[in-house]
Design a protein around this motif. Structure first.
Motif: not given
Length: 267
Positions: A90-107
């Motif tokens: 439910v959560l990690e796919g969207d977080l990975r997509a954000l990090v793949d796009r912008f770098g850095d981190a997402s939580s």
């Protein structure tokens, strides 16, 4: 410990003491003597000893000389939550997509009393900063996710939080003034997002948005963060806010398919 006025008749004091002892161990206190545990949890040495012996027998606490420490068996408790709540789906796919796009981190985090507790985290960062691993807890006032989560509370609950909790300076920039914090929370409510710079730790600039359920209730927060000096709050809002809001909306929609996760996020 739990507020006495809120304890149900079935409340098991011994179990609560054991859990409080487990929660007492952290990065600043990885090993403690019996007296240190008792003092930190607010128990008598005799009560702390009984709980420690029980937890040691069960394999959750170990001992080296006269100092106690947590054991890996505790990881099994956390992994039970991870898999039953379907965090990976439910959560990690969207977080990975954000990090793949912008770098850095997402939580993703949720409110846990006066703190935020991290439920999921993805990062490419390697620098030594405040850990954002799942299960990490930080004061809500010092994080972008905490402020947007507080913004989703009623005015009465916000005032109660600011009245009961005494903020501490975590960096020279940490805002600890109750009036100023309330103003920041109200701005976050108005704008639908919150930003922070070096509030929790030096080098962290972050942007957070709410994750709301079908009733419009804020149940969690989603953030993106970068290095202070390499990114500004204005840049995060301009470049990442639309993608962050889209991801939050997608996660909110997913919650309707995973009632267990919705329940745990909503308390």
């Amino acid at each position: 410990m739990v507020d006495t006025d809120k304890k149900p008749a079935e409340f098991v004091e011994a179990l609560a003491k054991g859990i409080a002892i487990l929660e007492a161990f952290d990065a600043a206190n990885p090993e403690m003597t019996l007296s240190e545990v008792a003092r930190r949890v607010g128990l008598t040495p005799a009560a702390a000893r009984r709980s420690l012996m029980t937890l040691e027998t069960l394999g959750y606490i170990g001992r080296r000389d006269k100092r106690f420490h947590l054991r890996p068996k505790l990881i099994a408790l956390g992994s039970g939550f991870y898999f039953t709540a379907r965090i990976d789906e439910v959560l990690e796919g969207d977080l990975r997509a954000l990090v793949d796009r912008f770098g850095d981190a997402s939580s993703v985090s949720t409110l846990d009393g006066e703190h935020v507790i991290y439920v999921a985290h993805v990062s490419i960062q390697r620098a030594r900063r405040a850990a954002a691993v799942p299960g990490a807890r930080y004061p809500a006032y010092a994080t972008s996710m905490g402020r947007i989560l507080l913004a989703g509370q009623t005015d009465e609950k916000i005032d109660a939080y600011l009245k009961s909790y005494e903020p501490k300076k975590l960096t020279s920039k940490t805002c600890t003034n109750a009036k100023a914090l309330r103003a920041e929370i109200m701005v976050a409510r108005r704008d639908g997002y919150a930003t922070t710079v070096d509030q929790l730790d030096y080098g962290i600039t972050a942007l957070a948005v709410p994750i709301r359920d079908a009733d419009g209730t804020t149940v969690a927060a989603l953030n993106t963060s970068g290095y202070t000096g390499m990114v500004t709050p204005d840049q995060l809002v301009k470049e990442r806010l639309p993608a962050l809001q889209e991801a939050a909306s997608h996660i909110a929609h997913q919650l309707t398919r995973y009632p267990t996760l919705r329940s745990v996020l909503g308390g």
